[in-house]
Design a protein around this motif. Structure first.
Motif, short mmCIF file in Angstrom:
data_model
loop_
_atom_site.label_atom_id
_atom_site.label_comp_id
_atom_site.label_asym_id
_atom_site.label_seq_id
_atom_site.Cartn_x
_atom_site.Cartn_y
_atom_site.Cartn_z
N GLN A 96 1.69 -4.11 -3.61
CA GLN A 96 0.77 -3.10 -4.60
C GLN A 96 0.75 -4.06 -5.64
O GLN A 96 0.70 -4.20 -6.60
N ALA A 116 8.17 -0.23 -7.26
CA ALA A 116 6.55 -0.77 -6.42
C ALA A 116 7.12 -1.92 -7.59
O ALA A 116 7.87 -2.22 -9.17
N SER A 173 12.50 -1.80 -4.63
CA SER A 173 11.00 -2.93 -5.39
C SER A 173 10.67 -3.83 -4.30
O SER A 173 9.05 -4.22 -4.53
#
Ligand SMILES: Cc1cc2nc3c(=O)[nH]c(=O)nc-3n(C[C@H](O)[C@H](O)[C@H](O)COP(=O)(O)OP(=O)(O)OC[C@H]3O[C@@H](n4cnc5c(N)ncnc54)[C@H](O)[C@@H]3O)c2cc1C
Length: 512
Positions: A115, A191, A255
């Motif tokens: 991401q 993320a 994350s």
């Protein structure tokens, strides 16, 4: 207990015998806090100089530098930056002590996940990442060398920072149960940057309570697990589980690499980029192409949006005179509480966001006359953490040196402080804080006090936003992120907490 008592006795003997705090050299580094305090009010000076820019970025930390880069890439050629300090980088600046480069703040960047697109793309551009046979490969010269981290516990160094657990012990059982809880959170969606994850009622519920309350509710009470989670939160967020939200406590693991109990064979040590000077290496790469547009030692005092542009008043610290700038677009790449002080008639969203809590930090670089004697167990590592210490341990700046010839020993010690100590951080002198840094490490390294030559201290009154309950999902932060008028915002504060990926993506997004 016997081992601890022996260790304490050893430490006090060493302190009594070899400590020489009166002979230590050193002082505070970074700009004097008076610069930041100019924003607190008073009459504005008249400008001696008038200047113009198409885009003016205020603040040359990672977010401000990334914002300037993004505008240049969109074809805007007149982008200028104003920075209060005498060097760019903000929390990602470096220092030189005894000829050895060392960090003043941020010291590593994990390999970016899928991401963190802007970060990955930039790392490819500067050659840290490359595509090879369909895979992304990192330049190994910039990855943390082995051994990476160790923990001083029960009188010896253990490999890794997670406290060891006996087979079939209650500690191991709780480690495994916490690993399963993190895996469930990962399925929910986390993320980095955090905005790229979904935001569901389940996320909001985690953001509404402290991590401490969540851990208690889930029955996580093992002392070793709790120490580790407290350390992880203080290390990433500057505050412990009683202050940060359950969203933040889980985000730290979910994350990135998850949480792996000892014996879990899917566990891999997370590769991280690091350099002797920490993330100042990245700052240098990001700021070098902008050198001609960067104006350091400029404290911005006032930003006023007008009908046809934005007027900015800055104080030139070296010339002791005010500069007036006119710009089409201004990016406030400052902590949000500072943006609220400089912006005339700040919107309600910015006033609300300015209440975000921030943690004070102290970073100490210690130059030692000789290497430290070592204790049994894991060998000296890049990151060295004493179990139960007030500070977060130290990183060895020399660990990443590629030159094999012996050089000076420089250790960088990190202390995330409670907000209640912010006043003392400004008021107490260098000797008080240098003594506290050494006292914190001396039980682990009794020979340290006698080997210290110099201690340079960096203090941050408001180092980083603390993701306390309610801040990750705060509507004011979402509104400021979306702002695309003449005055825009770019800072890690917009994410509610501070890491490189958040700062870089906030800066990259602002030119859109
Ligand atoms: C001690 C410490 C250790 C850290 N370690 C890590 C780490 O290892 N890895 C990691 O990813 N992150 C780490 N961080 C988080 C770090 O904050 C981010 O990585 C990133 O550097 C934040 O960048 P930023 O641009 O959002 O903010 P900042 O660094 O806060 O930049 C804001 C800039 O604005 C300038 N400024 C403020 N007021 C004015 C004014 N009035 N006029 C002009 N300029 C002004 C400041 O001087 C500063 O340069 C650490 C932070 C600290 C404090």
């Amino acid at each position: 207990m016997r081992r601890r008592a022996a260790l304490a006795a050893l430490a006090s003997t060493a302190l009594a015998g070899c400590a020489k705090p009166a002979e230590w050299q050193g002082g505070w580094v970074g700009a004097a806090h008076e610069r930041g305090h100019r924003l607190k009010g008073g009459a504005l000076p008249a400008a001696a100089v008038q200047r113009r820019a198409a885009v003016l970025v205020v603040g040359a930390g990672i977010a401000g530098l990334a914002a300037a880069r993004a505008f240049v890439r969109r074809g805007v050629d007149d982008v200028q930056l104003l920075e209060l300090e005498d060097a760019p980088g903000g929390n990602s600046r470096g220092h030189v002590l005894a000829g050895q480069r060392c960090p003043l703040g941020a010291h590593y960047l994990p390999l970016p996940g899928p991401q963190a697109r802007e970060v990955s793309e930039w790392l490819h551009e500067i050659g840290l990442l490359r595509h090879e046979l369909g895979r992304t490969v990192a330049d190994e010269r910039h990855l943390c060398h082995s051994p990476q981290e160790r923990l001083f516990i029960d009188g010896a160094w253990a490999d890794g920072v997670l406290p060891p657990a006996e087979p079939a012990s209650p500690t191991l059982a709780q480690y495994r149960r916490f690993a399963a809880a993190v895996a469930r959170a990962q399925a929910l969606g986390f993320a980095l940057p955090s905005q790229r994850a979904p935001w569901t009622p389940a996320h909001a519920a985690l953001d509404a309570v402290t991590f401490e309350a969540w851990l208690a509710r889930e029955g996580f009470d093992d002392a070793r697990l709790r120490w580790y989670l407290d350390y992880a939160c203080r290390d990433d967020y500057g505050a412990g589980p009683g202050t940060v939200s359950a969203w933040a406590g889980l985000h730290y693991f979910a994350s990135r690499h998850g949480f792996h109990a000892p014996g879990d064979d899917t566990a891999e040590r997370e590769p991280v980029f690091t350099w002797p000077e920490g993330n100042a290496w990245l700052t240098d790469k990001l700021s070098a192409p902008l050198a001609g547009q960067l104006h350091t030692g400029r404290t911005v005092l006032r930003v006023a949006e007008q009908r046809h542009g934005v007027e900015v008043l800055a104080w030139d610290e070296a010339r002791a005179q005010a500069e007036a700038w006119s710009a089409g677009t201004v990016v406030l790449a400052l902590p949000l509480f500072a943006a609220a002080r400089v912006l005339q008639d700040p919107p309600d969203t910015l006033r609300a966001a300015a209440a975000q809590p921030h943690a004070p930090w102290l970073v100490a670089n210690l130059h030692l006359a000789r290497p430290l004697l070592d204790r049994p167990g894991a060998p000296p590592s890049w990151d060295n953490v004493p179990f139960g210490a007030r500070g977060l341990g130290y990183v060895d700046a020399s660990h990443q040196r590629l030159d094999p010839s012996p050089g000076p020993v420089v250790l960088t010690a990190y202390h995330a402080l409670p907000a209640a100590e912010r006043g003392a951080l400004l008021e107490q002198g260098w000797r008080h804080w240098a003594g506290r840094v050494v006292d914190d490490l001396a039980p682990t390294h009794p020979d340290l006090p006698g080997k210290v030559e110099r201690i340079d201290l960096m203090r941050y009154g408001h180092a980083m936003a603390v993701p306390a309950p309610g801040w990750r999902g705060h509507p004011a932060l979402a509104a400021l992120r979306a702002q695309r008028g003449r005055v825009r915002f770019a800072h890690a504060d917009l994410a509610g907490y501070s890491v490189f990926e958040e700062a870089f993506s906030a800066g990259s997004a602002v030119a859109g």
